[in-house]
Enzyme design. Structure first.
Site, PDB file in Angstrom:
ATOM      1  N   SER A1027       4.946 -47.031  16.154  1.00 44.39           N
ATOM      2  CA  SER A1027       6.046 -47.982  16.324  1.00 44.39           C
ATOM      3  C   SER A1027       7.089 -47.278  17.184  1.00 44.39           C
ATOM      4  O   SER A1027       7.905 -46.486  16.702  1.00 44.39           O
ATOM      5  CB  SER A1027       6.623 -48.364  14.959  1.00 44.39           C
ATOM      6  OG  SER A1027       7.711 -49.253  15.130  1.00 44.39           O
ATOM      7  N   THR A1028       6.999 -47.529  18.495  1.00 49.23           N
ATOM      8  CA  THR A1028       7.869 -46.806  19.423  1.00 49.23           C
ATOM      9  C   THR A1028       9.333 -47.137  19.225  1.00 49.23           C
ATOM     10  O   THR A1028      10.198 -46.371  19.640  1.00 49.23           O
ATOM     11  CB  THR A1028       7.453 -47.109  20.876  1.00 49.23           C
ATOM     12  OG1 THR A1028       7.468 -48.523  21.093  1.00 49.23           O
ATOM     13  CG2 THR A1028       6.065 -46.584  21.179  1.00 49.23           C
ATOM     14  N   CYS A1029       9.605 -48.300  18.605  1.00 48.55           N
ATOM     15  CA  CYS A1029      11.013 -48.631  18.352  1.00 48.55           C
ATOM     16  C   CYS A1029      11.666 -47.583  17.447  1.00 48.55           C
ATOM     17  O   CYS A1029      12.856 -47.314  17.556  1.00 48.55           O
ATOM     18  CB  CYS A1029      11.125 -49.997  17.668  1.00 48.55           C
ATOM     19  SG  CYS A1029      10.238 -51.310  18.521  1.00 48.55           S
ATOM     20  N   PHE A1030      10.837 -47.041  16.531  1.00 49.74           N
ATOM     21  CA  PHE A1030      11.375 -46.109  15.535  1.00 49.74           C
ATOM     22  C   PHE A1030      10.828 -44.698  15.739  1.00 49.74           C
ATOM     23  O   PHE A1030      11.016 -43.839  14.869  1.00 49.74           O
ATOM     24  CB  PHE A1030      11.039 -46.610  14.134  1.00 49.74           C
ATOM     25  CG  PHE A1030      11.515 -48.017  13.875  1.00 49.74           C
ATOM     26  CD1 PHE A1030      12.864 -48.284  13.688  1.00 49.74           C
ATOM     27  CD2 PHE A1030      10.615 -49.081  13.873  1.00 49.74           C
ATOM     28  CE1 PHE A1030      13.310 -49.573  13.459  1.00 49.74           C
ATOM     29  CE2 PHE A1030      11.063 -50.370  13.651  1.00 49.74           C
ATOM     30  CZ  PHE A1030      12.406 -50.631  13.445  1.00 49.74           C
TER      31      PHE A1030
END
EC number: 2.3.2.26
Length: 1061
Positions: A1027-1030
């Site tokens: 999850s690249t957002c996190f």
């Protein structure tokens, strides 16, 4: 009856009145007619008399011309009286010329006293009349000289005639009447000549000569012959010599003769004998002494105004270059005179165009009236001025500095290297450099002090430095010529630095810091020395290439540059902290700093100020203290790079808060949603984002991807998808195949390839809007912490070309190393460069068609010579780095700066800004990553899967695979600039039991199972996801290390976005 009588009476009175009026009018008409007739008769009589007199004069000259014997002096005298009585310049031009010829012919007669015109001076009855007549005739000659054009052949003959008259009757040397027994008459005759000359001077004789000289010499090629110029200059000297060089006559001579453009040059070319006379009378010394009195020099300058003061300056400089003895004896006064004249001109030099300024080819915008008639002679004037910064005069004026001997070992090190060393093996080069570094501590490099600043020697050198500094600020259009001339002698700048180091009790920094706070004239003169040294050194290092600086070490050894830069760094820091700015010193410092950024010569942490605590600076900035802001604006390099990056991030955060782009408890920022097809990412991104406002571009943008089937991809954008979109779109636009940008042909000296706008990018429709869009995208990427650029952008695109310290030549190797090599070989070419047949133009192959670009107007017809080859190199580099891609670069920079403020960029050097944009190009530090990793779902640092993971990354994966792993988790393949401690959110690894679509988060059971390695079922069929957002890696609890390695390698090599799981 009574009424009729009254009417008749009135009529009678009216008739009587009318009769009186008629009689009065008749008398008036008769009187007017008489007056008119009298005027007409007078005019006719006068005209008849004039015709008769002119006829008699014509008959006299005709008889004289028909060979009826030589006319006596008396007959010439009478004819002259008649002609002068009726003389009109327009009608009697030819008659006057005949009179002059008759007089001159009479003077040439041999042994015929009655024929000699001058013999009438011996007649008691005619002496006074003859003297008056000569004065009148000579003044008429002067009047004609003012009107004649020497460049017209017919006029030039008449000019010579009138000059011969003036030469003949202002000096007795050609009078035959004084030969033999007549020698006793010479004193009396000399007195008469002096009387005549005095009369001419009173009437404005020098003004006439000035007009004549200007008409004949104020052009690229003089229209005077040798004889004409000799005659005019001889006439100009006679009153001065006769008056025994009185101040009044010297003033006139300086104002009217020595201010004629390039007159000394023309004398040296056409009639060097006259210059010998100047030297015989020691005129240069007399000029210097006269102008050394401030009031007299100011008076001369005011009379001349700017343009002609500059002409006088040029003539004095050239005359000085021809008289070494006088110049060496009167150096101080000569320098003082030049300073005063330049100072006068400088008062009217303006920095910009206005309604009150005029353009001058040497002074630039000038607030006094400019004589455009002098423009044709400006190249000659410039050549005269060039002698001031020529090697000959520099050796004389800087004699006290150049006579100093530097330590012998230093001289040996600075000596020209043997030709074999230039192409030697790297080992030999290293040995040579090591030998040079062994003598890094010398007396010249350290302030030693001991020389009194009020000594005559120091004051003299200060005056010379003030002179050249004044020239640099006044002669604005030839400033580069002056700097180039001053840097021509290799030993001037090192010896001037040695001289500076000896000043004051301790020498060096303290003395000049005291001068900054002391507003006395002596302090200004000392600072002028430092300013000149900095300006010249900066110019020198700017035009030297890397071979000359680092290998050949022209003028300065590398160790000296380290010492000088340390001095300048401390000096500028203390200046700014005291809120004083000294631009020349700052300029030299920044040139050295940027050279060091491109190729290191200074040790690590050399540029940092140990006494400047970042916390103190941040406090000062929070209080809006001016000195802290000046520090960031002018010398940000004294602050550690890490602190500047933190400051930059802090500035971005503050702006986001100000614009309402940060989520708070009371409000959420506006979100822009866009949908992007993966197959048309660039087109969709351009169409949807280019119309956004500046604030919207800086705000939150959420991306929804569609796959090739037109179906929305899984995944919710919490910045990760947008980061992926940014990376992909930047990757596409910088792809050379698109022809928006092109990469360098081979890696640059720093090992990176560089990207530049393609000169043929105009084939794209709306290509400038595309470049602006690319700039915005890159700016947005930097605004949101980091990007994944793999190739460097040239300084041109980063906006550093706007710096006055930027040099196109320095950056050219990054664009085309082969082209740069060819250009620098021109500089080192020992033969006649014109043999190569180069011109000031550049031929480019544009899609199979040869296009010629002129580097200067008319450049394709201007050959490259030894004199202009340095200019050619800089013009060519400027064309390739600036002109050829000017519009594309401007559009890119406009887009980039709409997101990132220019003042933020100025905190970083070009390499630092590149790192800010692209991230750190160093290897991924796994220990740092491990130290700052957070674990979830039961994983911990000692967990078996985690130990396997770090071991695989360290020993089984290549550096490229480690970069792919980092990109898989964070969407960026490069580590954060300041390390993983500053990665937000922190790098995380979570143990997962199910696929992403079934994942509901951590539970107590899942955490315990993960911690104790208890599996619900074997996860071997599932891949790691992220999850690249996190910045989160979701890792199944694999049972074997080999399975983990295989699945992880497969996962990071795929590029299917959020659909991977």
């Amino acid at each position: 009856m009574f009424g009729a009588s009254q009417s008749t009476k009135a009529q009678f009175l009216d008739k009587a009145r009318q009769a009186r009026e008629e009689r009065r009018e008749l008398k008036e008409r008769e009187r007017a007619a008489v007056q008119i007739q009298a005027l007409v008769r007078r005019f006719l009589c006068r005209s008849r008399l004039q015709r008769e007199i002119r006829r008699e004069v014509d008959n006299f000259f005709d008889a004289n011309g028909s060979g009826a014997g030589k006319k006596t002096a008396l007959s010439i005298f009478r004819a002259a009286r008649k002609l002068l009585f009726v003389f009109c310049m327009q009608d009697d031009k030819e008659r006057f010329e005949k009179l002059c010829r008759s007089i001159l012919n009479s003077m040439d007669a041999e042994n015929e006293p009655k024929v000699w015109y001058v013999s009438l001076a011996l007649s008691k009855e005619l002496t006074l009349l003859w003297i008056k007549q000569v004065k009148d005739i000579l003044w008429v000659c002067c009047e004609f000289l003012k009107l004649l054009k020497p460049d017209i052949l017919q006029d030039s003959k008449v000019v010579n005639l009138h000059l011969t008259m003036l030469v003949t009757f202002t000096d007795t040397s050609t009078w035959k009447i004084l030969r033999g027994k007549g020698e006793t008459l010479r004193p009396a005759m000399n007195h008469i000549c002096a009387n005549i000359m005095g009369h001419l001077n009173q009437k404005g004789f020098y003004s006439v000569l000035q007009i004549l000289l200007t008409n004949g010499l104020a052009r690229s090629r003089p229209s005077f012959s040798k004889g004409t110029l000799t005659a005019v200059f001889s006439l100009a000297l006679r009153p001065v010599v006769a008056a025994q060089f009185s101040d009044n006559l010297l003033r006139s001579f300086l104002i009217h003769v020595m201010s004629v453009p390039a007159i000394v040059t023309h004398l040296a070319t056409l009639t060097p004998e006259r210059l010998a006379v100047v030297e015989q009378y020691d005129l240069l010394r007399k000029f210097i002494l006269f102008l050394s009195r401030e009031d007299q020099c100011r008076d001369v300058c005011i009379c001349l105004e700017g343009s002609h003061t500059l002409c006088l300056l040029g003539n004095l400089i050239f005359l000085g270059s021809l008289n070494d003895k006088v110049l060496e004896e009167e150096t101080t006064l000569f320098v003082g005179d030049l300073i005063q004249m330049l100072s006068y001109c400088q008062r009217y030099v303006s920095q910009k165009k206005s309604n009150l300024t005029h353009w001058h080819p040497v002074l630039g915008w000038f607030s006094q009236t400019v004589d455009y008639g002098l423009n044709e002679s400006m190249p000659l004037l410039t050549k005269q001025l060039q002698h001031l910064w020529g090697a000959h005069l520099i050796r004389i004026l800087f004699k006290d500095v150049l006579s100093k001997k530097l330590p012998e070992n230093q001289e040996a090190a600075r000596g020209p290297p043997a030709p074999s060393l230039q192409n030697s093996l790297p080992v030999k080069s290293l040995f040579k450099r090591a030998f040079q570094k062994s003598a890094s501590v010398r007396n010249i490099l350290k302030p030693v002090g001991g020389k009194r600043v009020d000594s005559a020697e120091v004051q003299k050198v200060c005056s010379v430095c003030v002179l050249y500094q004044m020239a640099l600020t006044t002669l604005t259009q030839i400033r580069l010529q002056i700097l180039t001339g001053l840097t021509y002698l290799d030993d001037l700048l090192p010896k001037l630095w040695a001289f500076i180091c000896e000043l004051g009790p301790q020498g060096g920094l303290k003395l000049f810091l005291e001068c900054l706070n002391d507003d006395t004239e002596d302090s200004k003169r000392l600072l002028a020395m430092l300013t000149l040294f900095c300006d010249c050194s900066r110019h020198l290092v700017t035009i030297l290439d890397d071979i000359e600086v680092y290998e050949e070490q022209v003028s300065f050894k590398v160790e000296e540059l380290v010492t000088i830069s340390s001095f300048l760094n401390s000096f500028v820091f203390k200046m700014i902290w005291d809120e004083i700015l000294f631009h020349s010193v700052h300029g030299w410092l920044m040139v050295l700093y940027e050279r060091d950024c491109r190729r290191r010569f200074a040790p690590d942490d050399h540029w940092l100020r140990k006494d400047l605590k970042p916390s103190l600076l941040f406090q000062e900035l929070d209080k809006d203290r001016k000195r802290a802001q000046l520090l960031l604006q002018y010398i940000p390099h004294v602050i550690p790079h890490k602190n500047r990056v933190l400051l930059f991030r802090n500035m971005v955060t503050k702006e986001k808060e100000k614009l309402g782009l940060v989520e708070t408890s009371s409000a959420s920022p506006h979100v822009t949603h866009i949908t992007i097809r993966r197959s048309r990412m660039l087109e969709d991104g351009y169409e949807q984002l280019r119309q956004l406002s500046q604030n919207a571009m800086k705000g939150v943008i959420r991306v929804k991807f569609m796959n090739d089937l037109g179906v929305d991809e899984a995944g919710i954008d919490q910045d990760g998808v947008f980061k992926e979109f940014l990376e992909e779109i930047i990757k596409k636009v910088f792809d050379p195949a698109l022809n928006l940008f092109k990469d360098t042909r081979r890696p640059c000296p720093d090992g990176d390839e560089r990207l530049y706008p393609s000169p043929t990018s105009y084939i794209h429709e709306n290509y400038l809007q595309l470049f602006e869009f690319v700039g915005k995208m890159l700016g947005k990427a930097v605004y949101e912490v980091r990007t994944d650029r793999t190739s460097s952008l040239g300084q041109r695109l980063l906006g550093h070309h706007h710096s006055v310290f930027y040099s196109s030549v320095d950056e050219l190797p990054s664009l085309d190393a082969e082209f740069y090599k060819n250009l620098t070989s021109i500089k080192r070419y020992d033969g006649d460069i014109s043999d190569l047949g180069l011109t000031l133009s550049y031929d480019e192959d544009v899609m199979g068609q040869l296009v010629c670009h002129e580097l200067v107007p008319g450049g394709k017809t201007i050959p490259v010579t030894n004199e202009n080859k340095i200019s050619y190199i800089h013009l060519m580099a400027h064309f390739r780095m600036h002109t050829q891609i000017k519009s594309q670069a401007a559009a890119f920079i406009s887009g980039f700066r709409s997101i990132i403020k220019p003042e933020w960029i100025r905190m970083f050097s070009a390499p630092e800004l590149q790192r800010l944009i692209s991230g750190d190009n160093a290897e991924i530090d796994l220990e740092d990553l491990k130290k700052h990793t957070v674990y979830y779902g039961g994983f911990h640092g000692s967990h078996r899967v985690i130990i396997w993971l770090w071991d695989i990354l360290a020993h089984d994966f290549s550096s490229d695979e480690r970069a792919m792993f980092l990109k898989f988790v964070t969407s960026c393949s490069r580590p954060p600039l300041l390390g993983f401690a500053y990665l937000k959110p922190p790098f995380s690894i979570r143990c997962v039991e199910v696929s992403d679509d079934q994942d509901t988060g951590d539970t107590l059971g899942s955490v315990l199972r993960g911690f104790f390695t208890i599996r619900k079922r074997e996860p071997g069929g599932r891949l790691p996801t992220s999850s690249t957002c996190f910045n989160l890696l979701k890792l199944p609890n694999y049972s074997k290390k080999s399975v983990l390695r295989e699945k992880l390698r497969y996962a990071i090599s795929m590029n299917t976005g959020f659909e991977l799981s």
